[in-house]
Design an enzyme around this catalytic site. Structure first.
Site, PDB file in Angstrom:
ATOM      1  N   HIS A 251       0.861  -1.183   0.000  1.00 35.47           N
ATOM      2  CA  HIS A 251       0.000   0.000   0.000  1.00 35.47           C
ATOM      3  C   HIS A 251       0.894   1.228   0.000  1.00 35.47           C
ATOM      4  O   HIS A 251       1.690   1.434   0.919  1.00 35.47           O
ATOM      5  CB  HIS A 251      -0.924   0.020   1.218  1.00 35.47           C
ATOM      6  CG  HIS A 251      -1.857   1.201   1.212  1.00 35.47           C
ATOM      7  ND1 HIS A 251      -3.107   1.160   0.627  1.00 35.47           N
ATOM      8  CD2 HIS A 251      -1.713   2.470   1.695  1.00 35.47           C
ATOM      9  CE1 HIS A 251      -3.689   2.335   0.756  1.00 35.47           C
ATOM     10  NE2 HIS A 251      -2.863   3.149   1.394  1.00 35.47           N
ATOM     11  N   CYS A 252       0.763   2.053  -1.020  1.00 36.61           N
ATOM     12  CA  CYS A 252       1.620   3.231  -1.181  1.00 36.61           C
ATOM     13  C   CYS A 252       0.935   4.440  -0.549  1.00 36.61           C
ATOM     14  O   CYS A 252      -0.098   4.912  -1.045  1.00 36.61           O
ATOM     15  CB  CYS A 252       1.904   3.482  -2.657  1.00 36.61           C
ATOM     16  SG  CYS A 252       3.012   4.874  -2.945  1.00 36.61           S
ATOM     17  N   ASP A 253       1.500   4.946   0.541  1.00 31.92           N
ATOM     18  CA  ASP A 253       0.935   6.124   1.195  1.00 31.92           C
ATOM     19  C   ASP A 253       1.045   7.364   0.319  1.00 31.92           C
ATOM     20  O   ASP A 253       0.193   8.258   0.393  1.00 31.92           O
ATOM     21  CB  ASP A 253       1.646   6.375   2.527  1.00 31.92           C
ATOM     22  CG  ASP A 253       1.339   5.300   3.556  1.00 31.92           C
ATOM     23  OD1 ASP A 253       0.236   4.717   3.483  1.00 31.92           O
ATOM     24  OD2 ASP A 253       2.187   5.027   4.426  1.00 31.92           O
TER      25      ASP A 253
ATOM     26  N   ASN B 231      -1.739   6.930  -2.086  1.00 29.37           N
ATOM     27  CA  ASN B 231      -2.997   6.658  -1.393  1.00 29.37           C
ATOM     28  C   ASN B 231      -3.793   5.547  -2.081  1.00 29.37           C
ATOM     29  O   ASN B 231      -5.008   5.648  -2.258  1.00 29.37           O
ATOM     30  CB  ASN B 231      -3.850   7.929  -1.288  1.00 29.37           C
ATOM     31  CG  ASN B 231      -4.837   7.856  -0.139  1.00 29.37           C
ATOM     32  OD1 ASN B 231      -4.587   7.193   0.865  1.00 29.37           O
ATOM     33  ND2 ASN B 231      -5.964   8.532  -0.263  1.00 29.37           N
ATOM     34  N   ASN B 232      -3.087   4.497  -2.445  1.00 26.92           N
ATOM     35  CA  ASN B 232      -3.742   3.361  -3.075  1.00 26.92           C
ATOM     36  C   ASN B 232      -2.833   2.146  -2.951  1.00 26.92           C
ATOM     37  O   ASN B 232      -1.623   2.280  -2.746  1.00 26.92           O
ATOM     38  CB  ASN B 232      -4.032   3.644  -4.552  1.00 26.92           C
ATOM     39  CG  ASN B 232      -5.080   2.705  -5.127  1.00 26.92           C
ATOM     40  OD1 ASN B 232      -5.720   1.935  -4.406  1.00 26.92           O
ATOM     41  ND2 ASN B 232      -5.269   2.772  -6.439  1.00 26.92           N
TER      42      ASN B 232
END
Length: 367
Positions: free
Chosen positions: A214-216, A219-220
């Site tokens: 999950h890539c902060d 945001n996805n």
């Protein structure tokens, strides 16, 4: 194993009470109200769909129901999405993408195009890679990463809150690689047996196909359906920074002094600093794809608390490895996107069990 796949239109009798409640809720949601009050609300909900009642609509789309069982926020009629209740660092990334190209367009492009010989190809390449970077950013951060449907494998029990013991076991299946079985686990939140390499993301509250991480910053989640866009975003951001820096260096050299081209100097410093993070991340993912690993699999295999400084090597038991570094990269970077399992923009059918949120089960079955 007692595996019982249930279609959305034929759920198990043990959840009849929940089904009745959901059906009555759907009936109330489909009551018509005067069109003078409903059109504006429908337009707003088409633009932004969050987890809130939608009693003013006579028909629903799947994405409107999906917002109730996940943490997604949908935009433009389900075409784009993001995750709610986060720090929204993707907005910062968006500003960092747009600000330099705006400054470059206002202060640099015209001068380079008219006065600097040989700068036109550099300007064209700069805009090309920036456009590719921006498109990849949207495709990675605002599209489906591979969200799996819920409630596909429901247990045959007389108690609504318990699962059989075998649902807490790990199933091992044979693979072409010796001593490297494929492992399957049951997700007690989504009520499905997850496919190989899938995992549940607590931030999105969904199981993601071929889950990478999950890539902060975007945001996805990064999964099977947007992994190629994520890699394209990393490489295009590096290349756009290189060409932007090159164009500004040409302008600065032609101007003769930093005081004559302050924006060029500012953009050179900006690119020199901002290029390192996507560059290192791109190199990191090159090594991961070369060993046929996702970020999730690599972090699980690393025993150190500092995985950044841990050497990326071939895992001992990887059922997906091909034996060729180039083939490993090709399979992960160019893997098929796969299907949209939820058909988010299709008409929602009342009682579709893929859009239920069932209670978290207990750990032991009833005796």
């Amino acid at each position: 194993m007692r595996l019982h796949s249930r279609q959305a239109s034929n759920p198990h009798r043990q959840y009849s009470a929940a089904q009745s409640l959901h059906s009555s809720s759907d009936d109330s949601e489909h009551k018509e109200i005067p069109s003078t009050m409903g059109w504006a609300k429908r337009l707003m909900r088409w633009m932004v769909t969050v987890d809130q009642p939608h009693t003013f609509e006579t028909s629903l789309k799947n994405y409107q129901s999906l917002a109730h069982v996940t943490n997604y926020i949908f935009f433009c009629g389900g075409r784009l999405r993001t995750v709610a209740k986060t720090k929204y660092l993707s907005v910062l990334v968006l500003v960092m993408l747009i600000a330099p190209i705006v400054l470059f367009s206002v202060f640099e492009t015209g001068y380079l195009w008219k006065h600097v010989a040989g700068a036109k190809p550099c300007v064209v390449l700069c805009y090309y890679f920036w456009t590719l970077c921006f498109a990849s950013f949207i495709s990675t951060g605002a599209t489906d990463p591979g969200t799996l449907p819920r409630n596909i494998h429901l247990a045959q029990l007389q108690d609504d809150y318990k699962l059989p013991l075998e649902y807490y076991s790990i199933i091992t299946l044979p693979s072409p690689v010796a001593n490297a079985p494929v492992r399957l686990k049951y997700c007690t939140t989504c009520r499905i047996w997850r496919p190989p390499r899938a995992s549940h993301c607590a931030v999105c509250d969904s199981c993601i196909l071929s889950f990478d991480h999950h890539c902060d910053w975007l945001n996805n989640c990064i999964g099977q359906r947007n992994h190629r866009y994520f890699l394209a975003f990393l490489f295009s951001s590096v290349l756009s920074s290189i060409w932007l820096l090159t164009c500004c260096a040409l302008k600065l050299r032609h101007a003769g002094s930093p005081s004559a081209a302050p924006v060029s100097l500012l953009l050179i410093c900006y690119c020199a600093v901002s290029i390192w993070y996507p560059l290192l991340l791109a190199i990191y993912h090159l090594f991961l794809t070369g060993t046929q690993q996702t970020t999730h699999e690599y972090l699980k295999a690393v025993d150190s608390r500092n995985p950044i400084f841990h050497k990326v090597t071939h895992p001992e038991r990887n059922p997906f490895v091909t034996g060729s570094c180039a083939r490993n990269m090709l399979l992960l970077m160019c893997q098929p996107r796969g299907y949209d399992f939820l058909h988010t923009r299709s008409e929602h059918q009342a009682g579709d069990w893929r859009f239920f949120r069932l209670p978290i089960p207990h750990s032991f079955e009833k005796v």
